[in-house]
Design a protein around this motif. Structure first.
Motif, mmCIF file in Angstrom:
data_model
loop_
_atom_site.group_PDB
_atom_site.id
_atom_site.type_symbol
_atom_site.label_atom_id
_atom_site.label_comp_id
_atom_site.label_asym_id
_atom_site.label_seq_id
_atom_site.Cartn_x
_atom_site.Cartn_y
_atom_site.Cartn_z
ATOM 1 N N PHE A 82 56.215 -130.705 -95.758
ATOM 2 C CA PHE A 82 57.378 -130.302 -95.450
ATOM 3 C C PHE A 82 58.670 -130.985 -95.324
ATOM 4 N N TYR A 138 58.468 -134.612 -97.191
ATOM 5 C CA TYR A 138 58.785 -134.636 -98.174
ATOM 6 C C TYR A 138 60.607 -134.793 -97.754
ATOM 7 N N VAL A 198 59.254 -127.734 -103.759
ATOM 8 C CA VAL A 198 57.938 -128.275 -103.604
ATOM 9 C C VAL A 198 57.514 -127.130 -103.359
ATOM 10 N N LEU A 210 54.298 -124.365 -103.323
ATOM 11 C CA LEU A 210 52.991 -124.124 -102.194
ATOM 12 C C LEU A 210 52.487 -123.506 -103.079
ATOM 13 N N TRP A 231 63.642 -126.116 -94.993
ATOM 14 C CA TRP A 231 63.931 -125.930 -96.170
ATOM 15 C C TRP A 231 64.862 -124.740 -95.646
ATOM 16 N N VAL A 262 61.581 -124.453 -101.359
ATOM 17 C CA VAL A 262 59.864 -124.151 -100.791
ATOM 18 C C VAL A 262 59.391 -123.346 -101.544
ATOM 19 N N ALA A 303 56.512 -120.779 -102.887
ATOM 20 C CA ALA A 303 55.657 -120.534 -102.305
ATOM 21 C C ALA A 303 54.496 -118.992 -103.074
ATOM 22 N N ARG A 342 60.788 -117.262 -102.410
ATOM 23 C CA ARG A 342 61.189 -118.619 -101.750
ATOM 24 C C ARG A 342 61.980 -118.110 -100.490
ATOM 25 N N TYR A 343 61.118 -119.089 -99.165
ATOM 26 C CA TYR A 343 61.175 -119.210 -98.410
ATOM 27 C C TYR A 343 63.187 -118.714 -97.564
#
Length: 369
Positions: free
Chosen positions: A53, A56, A100, A102, A127, A153, A155, A173-174
């Protein structure tokens, strides 16, 4: 879905390293211009996954020259644009870089949940965005996050994707609790807009509470509801603060009540004074000035109550005697003629009894009159 490609390769600035997402997904018709996908089979350490990340974000920070003819007259620094915006043109309504996703698999539910938490902690700088706040008394330190330099990010697990599909409530969502659908998960949490809405709600509640509080401050006499809790007024001693309180009065009614009480106090004081004057007028006068035993009318030392039977002088004469240090007033002793006349009839002297008493208390020798 407009396109889906796997094993796409992008060079980081300098060309020495590469970013290779497992998938690149485009669905601009539903608000997803581009989505990078990383699949983690639990074969590498959480630190290596988190480092992706950061890579990225380094990739998304890259800027290139914009070929738009409308920018030809601008300075070179103003003719640059982020590389990813030129690669995937279109409406990017969300702040920050492309998201992104995950997707983890290869372990049990508990292990996968712990793995997602570990990666989130390790990649927080990529993030998390930057926290901003406005110092003010009514927001309790509340603020918002700016995501202009952050990689969103989201996941999930391969098992949840297989069960609900990519548009189901499977994405975490983080930085935001719970599981959400894809489009909801892509919305950044704690934005300035969300802060403004919370602040507007706090201010609205504060105004409502203030109005309710103001209603408790309605004037007990006229029912007036104030607009402010306190106002500044000019009194006889200068500027003073007037504070409204429950069951109290407004300033005008307070002034009227104060005036009424003051008039009542003065009337009661005047009545007491007149009563004392009437009673003192029936007593013998002052020995020294032959005036009222209560003193000169309207003077500062005028008695407000009836004088006692043992008073011989008015307050003014008593004060003068003290200032001149004349000592105790002793009445002159009755003469032999006065004593003989007193056996036949009562003397007309109003101080006769006191003169006789003083003659006994203060013998003639050493007598000071």
């Amino acid at each position: 879905m407009r396109s889906w490609s796997t094993e796409a390769e992008f060079l980081l600035p300098g060309g020495r390293r590469k970013v290779r997402p497992d998938g690149v997904w485009q669905a601009p018709e539903i608000g997803v211009p581009v989505l990078m996908v990383e699949v983690d089979r639990s074969t590498m350490s959480p630190e290596r996954v988190a480092a992706k990340f950061t890579a990225y974000r380094e990739l998304f920070r890259t800027k290139v020259r914009d070929s738009d003819p409308a920018l030809a007259d601008r300075e070179p620094a103003d003719r640059t644009v982020h590389w990813w915006r030129r690669t995937w043109p279109g409406p990017h309504s969300r702040a920050g870089y492309p998201p992104v996703a995950l997707v983890v698999t290869g372990a049990g539910p508990v292990a996968l949940a712990n793995r997602q938490d570990a990666v989130a902690d390790l990649a927080g700088d990529a993030w998390g965005g930057s926290w901003w706040t406005i110092t003010r008394h009514d927001n309790d330190g509340d603020g918002w996050r700016e995501y202009d330099d952050a990689v969103p990010v989201i996941a999930t697990t391969l098992e949840l994707l297989a069960e609900h599909g990519p548009l189901g409530p499977v994405w975490w969502r983080y930085g935001r609790p719970g599981r959400h659908s894809l489009l909801d998960a892509l919305e950044s949490p704690d934005t300035r807009q969300a802060y403004d809405e919370r602040q507007a709600a706090r201010e609205k509640k504060a105004r409502q509470d203030h109005r309710e509080w103001m209603r408790t401050l309605a004037c007990a006499d006229c029912g007036n509801v104030p607009k402010e809790e306190s106002t500044w007024e000019y009194g006889p001693d200068g500027k003073e603060q007037w504070t409204r309180r429950p069951d109290g009065r407004c300033w005008d009614c307070h002034q009227k009540e104060h005036q009424r009480r003051e008039e009542k106090r003065k009337a009661e004081a005047q009545a007491r004074l007149e009563t004392a004057r009437a009673a003192n007028a029936q007593l013998r006068p002052c020995w020294t000035c032959r005036g009222s035993i209560g003193g000169k009318a309207g003077s500062r030392l005028e008695l407000k109550e009836k004088a006692g039977p043992d008073r011989l002088e008015c307050p003014r004469c008593v004060s003068d005697r003290e200032e001149k240090e004349l000592g105790l007033l002793v009445l002159p002793a009755p003469t032999r003629r006065e004593l003989l006349a007193a056996r036949v009839s009562a003397p007309a002297d109003q101080w006769w009894e006191d003169r006789v008493l003083h003659a006994k208390l203060y013998p003639a020798r050493g007598r000071r009159v």
